[in-house]
Structures are given as structure tokens and as C-alpha cells.
Design a protein around this motif. Structure first.
Motif, PDB file in Angstrom:
ATOM      1  N   ILE A  14       0.847  -1.193   0.000  1.00  0.00           N
ATOM      2  CA  ILE A  14       0.000   0.000   0.000  1.00  0.00           C
ATOM      3  C   ILE A  14       0.883   1.244   0.000  1.00  0.00           C
ATOM      4  O   ILE A  14       1.682   1.449   0.924  1.00  0.00           O
ATOM      5  CB  ILE A  14      -0.935   0.017   1.225  1.00  0.00           C
ATOM      6  N   TYR A  15       0.718   2.066  -1.024  1.00  0.00           N
ATOM      7  CA  TYR A  15       1.443   3.321  -1.119  1.00  0.00           C
ATOM      8  C   TYR A  15       0.557   4.459  -0.593  1.00  0.00           C
ATOM      9  O   TYR A  15      -0.542   4.664  -1.104  1.00  0.00           O
ATOM     10  CB  TYR A  15       1.799   3.645  -2.569  1.00  0.00           C
ATOM     11  N   PRO A  16       1.019   5.232   0.376  1.00  0.00           N
ATOM     12  CA  PRO A  16       0.286   6.458   0.726  1.00  0.00           C
ATOM     13  C   PRO A  16       0.232   7.373  -0.498  1.00  0.00           C
ATOM     14  O   PRO A  16       1.093   7.287  -1.382  1.00  0.00           O
ATOM     15  CB  PRO A  16       1.137   7.077   1.853  1.00  0.00           C
ATOM     16  N   PRO A  17      -0.770   8.234  -0.599  1.00  0.00           N
ATOM     17  CA  PRO A  17      -0.860   9.128  -1.760  1.00  0.00           C
ATOM     18  C   PRO A  17       0.427   9.908  -2.007  1.00  0.00           C
ATOM     19  O   PRO A  17       1.015  10.468  -1.073  1.00  0.00           O
ATOM     20  CB  PRO A  17      -2.015  10.070  -1.386  1.00  0.00           C
ATOM     21  N   ASP A  18       0.886   9.894  -3.244  1.00  0.00           N
ATOM     22  CA  ASP A  18       2.056  10.665  -3.684  1.00  0.00           C
ATOM     23  C   ASP A  18       3.353  10.240  -3.013  1.00  0.00           C
ATOM     24  O   ASP A  18       4.282  11.042  -2.886  1.00  0.00           O
ATOM     25  CB  ASP A  18       1.824  12.168  -3.469  1.00  0.00           C
ATOM     26  N   ASP A  19       3.441   8.978  -2.586  1.00  0.00           N
ATOM     27  CA  ASP A  19       4.660   8.473  -1.949  1.00  0.00           C
ATOM     28  C   ASP A  19       5.196   7.323  -2.778  1.00  0.00           C
ATOM     29  O   ASP A  19       4.423   6.511  -3.300  1.00  0.00           O
ATOM     30  CB  ASP A  19       4.361   8.000  -0.527  1.00  0.00           C
ATOM     31  N   ARG A  20       6.515   7.244  -2.919  1.00  0.00           N
ATOM     32  CA  ARG A  20       7.145   6.160  -3.661  1.00  0.00           C
ATOM     33  C   ARG A  20       7.537   4.999  -2.751  1.00  0.00           C
ATOM     34  O   ARG A  20       7.977   3.953  -3.226  1.00  0.00           O
ATOM     35  CB  ARG A  20       8.382   6.681  -4.395  1.00  0.00           C
ATOM     36  N   ALA A  21       7.427   5.184  -1.458  1.00  0.00           N
ATOM     37  CA  ALA A  21       7.652   4.101  -0.509  1.00  0.00           C
ATOM     38  C   ALA A  21       6.295   3.534  -0.106  1.00  0.00           C
ATOM     39  O   ALA A  21       5.268   4.204  -0.224  1.00  0.00           O
ATOM     40  CB  ALA A  21       8.405   4.606   0.714  1.00  0.00           C
ATOM     41  N   ALA A  22       6.287   2.282   0.392  1.00  0.00           N
ATOM     42  CA  ALA A  22       5.025   1.608   0.642  1.00  0.00           C
ATOM     43  C   ALA A  22       5.004   0.937   2.008  1.00  0.00           C
ATOM     44  O   ALA A  22       6.039   0.697   2.637  1.00  0.00           O
ATOM     45  CB  ALA A  22       4.768   0.575  -0.451  1.00  0.00           C
ATOM     46  N   VAL A  23       3.792   0.640   2.445  1.00  0.00           N
ATOM     47  CA  VAL A  23       3.538  -0.131   3.654  1.00  0.00           C
ATOM     48  C   VAL A  23       3.133  -1.538   3.219  1.00  0.00           C
ATOM     49  O   VAL A  23       2.314  -1.691   2.309  1.00  0.00           O
ATOM     50  CB  VAL A  23       2.408   0.510   4.489  1.00  0.00           C
ATOM     51  N   PHE A  24       3.681  -2.564   3.857  1.00  0.00           N
ATOM     52  CA  PHE A  24       3.341  -3.941   3.523  1.00  0.00           C
ATOM     53  C   PHE A  24       2.405  -4.510   4.580  1.00  0.00           C
ATOM     54  O   PHE A  24       2.665  -4.422   5.772  1.00  0.00           O
ATOM     55  CB  PHE A  24       4.596  -4.802   3.419  1.00  0.00           C
ATOM     56  N   VAL A  25       1.293  -5.079   4.121  1.00  0.00           N
ATOM     57  CA  VAL A  25       0.343  -5.738   5.014  1.00  0.00           C
ATOM     58  C   VAL A  25       0.382  -7.226   4.693  1.00  0.00           C
ATOM     59  O   VAL A  25      -0.022  -7.644   3.601  1.00  0.00           O
ATOM     60  CB  VAL A  25      -1.087  -5.180   4.828  1.00  0.00           C
ATOM     61  N   ARG A  26       0.858  -8.022   5.636  1.00  0.00           N
ATOM     62  CA  ARG A  26       0.975  -9.455   5.394  1.00  0.00           C
ATOM     63  C   ARG A  26      -0.356 -10.152   5.639  1.00  0.00           C
ATOM     64  O   ARG A  26      -0.960 -10.025   6.704  1.00  0.00           O
ATOM     65  CB  ARG A  26       2.037 -10.054   6.327  1.00  0.00           C
TER      66      ARG A  26
END
Length: 209
Positions: free
Chosen positions: A175-187
Motif C-alpha cells: 500500500i502506497y500512501p498518496p504521492d509516496d514512492r515508498a510503501a507499507v506492507f500488510v501481510r
């Protein structure tokens, strides 16, 4: 007896010859057509993956400040994510879930628009299938205090109902926050994804609220 040609008469004859020469030839004027070609040059954009890094309003660019301050955009490094199935949600061939992004940082930030969402797998974060498409909802700005959350609707179609899908069990969602190139991973292994990136997207995401 030979006729005498005086100098004056010779000049008159020469003048008549010049006039006759000027009036001879085609009556149609020669026309030259010039074509002007305008070439616009656009710098080549860097290649993009099929993943969607999120968007402030569904268009390129965002509406929140990337730096510090009261209007700073939330970044992946200060967020945790979760995906929860709605107990009463679901339609024929699809389930309804909710994405939750929680501010785990020490400062208030904002989220505006759509998160980018995709299934990942193969034990190494490989994207599975196409990234989530957007549901067309209107973007709003959500102010997220430390410890507080914003959420977005997520519809997940059944992989078996999509032609050319090549179903595979997912390891989770990126999941990428809006306008971000880094992401959060939800397992989570609760979902079946499509390995094919050309098949119809299984995921449909709404804006953060």
C-alpha cells in the motif's frame, strides 16, 4: 538600292525586341508552396512499473506538502497498515474490505486522495496482477494525528471469475500512501491474486477518509 539603317532606327528595333521578349512565355505565374513542420520535443519519462504509487486526486501530482509543518503529507515510514474484511460486505463475485493507515509517528500529517494498492507474492515482494484501479470518488484531505487513522474502501474481485488470471495465493498487499514512492506492507494470505498483470484488476480502491 539598299535601305539605310540609321542609329535611331536601330535603337527603336532593339527596344521593340526587348518588349516582345518580356511578354513572351506562359501567362500563368510560377507558385512555390512552403510547408512548415513544427516538431515538439518531450523529454522521455523514466520507465514505470505496473504498480501505482498512489495519487492525490487521481491525477498526476499531489496536494499536500512533502516536508514538515502542519500540512505535511504522511509518509510510509510513519504509517502502519491493515486490511480488514467487512463482515456484512460483499457482492456476487467480490468481497469488500477496508484499508486502514495509522499514524505511528510523533507529528500530525495529512492524507489526500487514493492510496496505491497491489497484491504481492513469491516470498520476495513480486507484484501479482495489476495494481488497484480507482473508484472515482472525490478526494478529501484527512488530518491524521499521532495514533489516529484514515481508511479507504477496497473491493476485491474473485480471481476465478477473471479470464486469463492465472490464480496464485498472495503473501499480502503493498500500500502506497498518496504521492509516496515508498510503501507499507500488510501481510495476509487470505486472498488469491492473479499472476498475470494484463488480466482485469481484482482490486478497486476508494479515497482515504
Amino acid at each position: 538600292m539598299k535601305a539605310r539603317v540609321t542609329p535611331a532606327l536601330a535603337l527603336s528595333i532593339a527596344a521593340i525586341g526587348v518588349v516582345a521578349g518580356c511578354s513572351s512565355g506562359s501567362d500563368t505565374a510560377s507558385t512555390t508552396t512552403t510547408s512548415t513542420v513544427v516538431v515538439s520535443s518531450t523529454a522521455a519519462a523514466p520507465p514505470r512499473s505496473t504498480e501505482d504509487p498512489g495519487g492525490g486526486s487521481g491525477q498526476a501530482g499531489g496536494t499536500t506538502a512533502p516536508g514538515g509543518g502542519p500540512d505535511a503529507a504522511c509518509r510510509a515510514g510513519q504509517l502502519s497498515g491493515a486490511v480488514t474484511a467487512d463482515p456484512d460486505g460483499g457482492t456476487a463475485g467480490a468481497t469488500h474490505s477496508t484499508i486502514t493507515l495509522t499514524n505511528t509517528g510523533s507529528s500530525t500529517c495529512t492524507l489526500t486522495g487514493y492510496p496505491g494498492v497491489s497484491f504481492v507474492g513469491d516470498g520476495n515482494g513480486t507484484q501479482l496482477g495489476a495494481a488497484a484501479r480507482r473508484d472515482g470518488s472525490t478526494a478529501t484531505t484527512v488530518t491524521v494525528d499521532p495514533g489516529r487513522s484514515a481508511s479507504a474502501a477496497l473491493r476485491i474481485a474473485q480471481a476465478g471469475a477473471v479470464g486469463g488470471c492465472d490464480p496464485v495465493r498472495a503473501d499480502g498487499l503493498r500500500i502506497y500512501p498518496p504521492d509516496d514512492r515508498a510503501a507499507v506492507f500488510v501481510r495476509t494470505t487470505a486472498y488469491t491474486a492473479c499472476r498475470s498483470t494484463t488480466a482485469q484488476p481484482l482490486l478497486t480502491v476508494g479515497t482515504l477518509r
